[in-house]
Design a protein around this motif. Structure first.
Motif, PDB file in Angstrom:
ATOM      1  N   THR A  60      -0.903   8.089  -1.099  1.00  0.00           N
ATOM      2  CA  THR A  60      -0.197   8.152   0.014  1.00  0.00           C
ATOM      3  C   THR A  60      -0.778   7.647   1.370  1.00  0.00           C
ATOM      4  O   THR A  60      -0.150   6.989   2.142  1.00  0.00           O
ATOM      5  CB  THR A  60       0.085   9.953   0.097  1.00  0.00           C
ATOM      6  OG1 THR A  60       0.723  10.412  -0.871  1.00  0.00           O
ATOM      7  CG2 THR A  60       0.761  10.139   1.378  1.00  0.00           C
TER       8      THR A  60
ATOM      9  N   ASN B   8       0.702   4.441   3.635  1.00  0.00           N
ATOM     10  CA  ASN B   8       0.812   4.835   4.927  1.00  0.00           C
ATOM     11  C   ASN B   8       0.099   3.731   5.797  1.00  0.00           C
ATOM     12  O   ASN B   8       0.487   3.270   6.904  1.00  0.00           O
ATOM     13  CB  ASN B   8       0.224   6.219   5.387  1.00  0.00           C
ATOM     14  CG  ASN B   8       1.250   7.286   4.979  1.00  0.00           C
ATOM     15  OD1 ASN B   8       2.372   7.206   4.702  1.00  0.00           O
ATOM     16  ND2 ASN B   8       0.549   8.377   4.776  1.00  0.00           N
TER      17      ASN B   8
ATOM     18  N   LYS C  43       2.375   0.620   5.511  1.00  0.00           N
ATOM     19  CA  LYS C  43       3.367   0.802   6.351  1.00  0.00           C
ATOM     20  C   LYS C  43       3.205   0.251   7.819  1.00  0.00           C
ATOM     21  O   LYS C  43       3.795  -0.158   8.453  1.00  0.00           O
ATOM     22  CB  LYS C  43       4.091   2.307   6.480  1.00  0.00           C
ATOM     23  CG  LYS C  43       4.667   2.511   5.057  1.00  0.00           C
ATOM     24  CD  LYS C  43       5.326   3.893   5.175  1.00  0.00           C
ATOM     25  CE  LYS C  43       5.975   4.516   3.953  1.00  0.00           C
ATOM     26  NZ  LYS C  43       6.672   5.872   4.248  1.00  0.00           N
TER      27      LYS C  43
END
Length: 464
Positions: free
Chosen positions: A447, A451, A454
């Motif tokens: 995760t 992130n 992104k």
């Protein structure tokens, strides 16, 4: 059995028992490329199966090397993991992220036993091949090659039967009144005199009950006899449906025919349409011959299963990046990629295939090998720069596994057309007590990585 890890050097101590025998056996395989090994030893299972067209040139890389000097012999590994053996010697190459686990031995010995839990390799295989893994409790004092083979059986089964149930011409014999083939005079005389209306005859007809389907059936029945592993046959509804299909179409199955069926399948399966049955045949033979895979003295044939770590890492990252919009061009299927020349005056136009690309502006490269001190290898940097140039992209980066914490590092700004280079590291959990704990921990790190990646899109927008 020699146990080591990928991208590592292991000294074979001269005072170790049978070290000369080990070196002699491994010398038969050392420095041979994966392409050479699979040609010389067709029983080897290799991942990826279609490695010949891989842009990373997997086929030319050696599985391991033996470097000998007057003082010692060093076994050096690269990105390849798995099991391989010949004669008396077995070599187990784990991922470098495997960690030792201590379990209690029997009370009489009053000792503890240490085994290596390779959670990371298991996890990547589960994500990439969509296989179901259980507690990963390995049998003591033996390699878990057999466990791997059984875990992978449903994967090969589904790939093969997705092409349809294989059938081939078989010679069938009958003794009835529906004559439709060649009369077997000898049998007819023996069984049908005085004549009562039946005729003994033989005929060639298409049948699903053939040596390949029988081999699959024998493998299924063999796995059913393994208390700790037979659950893989019920891992999902598709696997169960295919198993029932095989059972339904092999009415002549009998356990006593196992060695006959194995011998019938000694020749590698080749078919222009049912290509996926080749891998299924290999893994069935390895499972059924497992006792023989302990490499008897007179057997010079290598057996085992090998995984290219670079390919596995790349495909694993694809399970994370595809959901957030990244394309994964593949050389072997000729999908994606970019032409090097706008117009080539002679010959075919060559293409280049970045690992991951988004909107033709962000390019990421998967790197499984060790990347020390946050430095980037010259060839790796040149490769990424060429991708950025061809796509006119503004952001490039590398993604590598790490034994420490997650890393999101901006390496710097580029001269020329401009742009940025990043380096990402995904932390592989080390201090975990079970496979489930490993999965929970790495999910958190995934995760964080997603992130961080992104955020590249926002930087691209700001640059524009």
């Amino acid at each position: 059995m020699i146990v080591t890890t990928d991208n590592t050097s292991l000294i074979l101590e001269s005072n170790e028992p049978n070290v000369n025998k080990v070196i002699a056996d491994l010398s038969l395989l050392a420095s041979k490329s994966i392409g050479e090994l699979v040609t010389a030893y067709p029983n080897l299972l290799i991942f990826p199966a279609h490695f010949e067209d891989n842009e990373d040139d997997i086929a030319s890389r050696p599985t391991f090397e033996l470097k000998v000097n007057e003082f010692q012999t060093v076994l050096e590994t690269g990105n390849v993991m798995g099991f391989i053996g010949v004669k008396d010697t077995q070599l187990k190459i784990q991922s470098r992220f495997a960690r030792a686990s201590v379990i209690d031995s029997d009370a009489q010995s009053n000792q503890e036993e240490v085994i290596e839990e390779d959670y990371f390799l298991h996890y990547m295989l589960q994500k990439v091949l969509c296989i179901n893994l259980f507690d990963l409790k390995h049998s003591r004092n033996q390699t878990n090659l057999f466990d791997f083979l059984v875990y992978l059986f449903p994967y090969f089964l589904k790939k093969a039967l997705s092409q349809g149930l294989y059938k081939e011409y078989q010679k069938k014999t009958y003794n009835d009144s529906n004559l439709k083939g060649t009369i077997d005079i000898k049998t007819h005389v023996q069984r049908n005199l005085p004549f009562r209306g039946n005729v003994a005859y033989s005929v060639r007809e298409h049948s699903f009950d053939n040596p390949i389907s029988q081999l699959i059936r024998h493998t299924i029945e063999f796995i059913k006899q393994q208390p700790n592993l037979r659950g893989v046959l019920h891992s999902d509804s598709e696997t169960l449906d295919f198993i029932n299909l095989i059972v339904q179409h092999t009415p002549s199955y009998h356990a006593r025919d196992r060695y006959t069926i194995i011998n019938t399948n000694r020749k590698p399966f080749v078919h222009p349409y049912f290509m996926e049955y080749s891998g299924l045949q290999k893994i069935c033979l390895q499972i059924l011959r497992y006792e023989g895979l302990k490499y008897a003295n007179n057997d010079d044939k290598a057996h085992g299963i090998l995984f290219d770590g670079a390919w596995l890492w790349e495909e694993y990252l694809n399970t994370l990046l595809h959901p957030i919009g990244y394309d994964h061009p593949t050389n072997n299927t000729q999908q994606g990629g970019i032409k090097v020349y706008v117009q080539k005056l002679s010959g075919n136009n060559v293409r280049r295939y970045p690992d991951f690309i988004k909107d033709s502006r962000i390019i990421l490269d998967a790197k499984y090998k060790r990347m020390k001190n946050n430095e980037i290898n010259r060839d790796d940097l040149n490769q990424l720069l060429s991708y950025l140039f061809l796509y006119k992209a503004s952001i490039g980066g590398y993604i590598a596994p790490s034994e420490t914490t997650n890393l999101d590092l901006k390496m710097g700004l580029l001269n020329g057309f401009g742009g940025s280079i990043y380096k990402f590291k995904l932390a592989i959990p080390q201090e975990v007590t079970s496979y489930q704990a490993f999965k929970n921990a790495i999910a958190e790190n995934e995760t964080k990585l997603i992130n961080a990646i992104k955020e590249l899109s926002s930087e691209k927008s700001n640059n524009e």
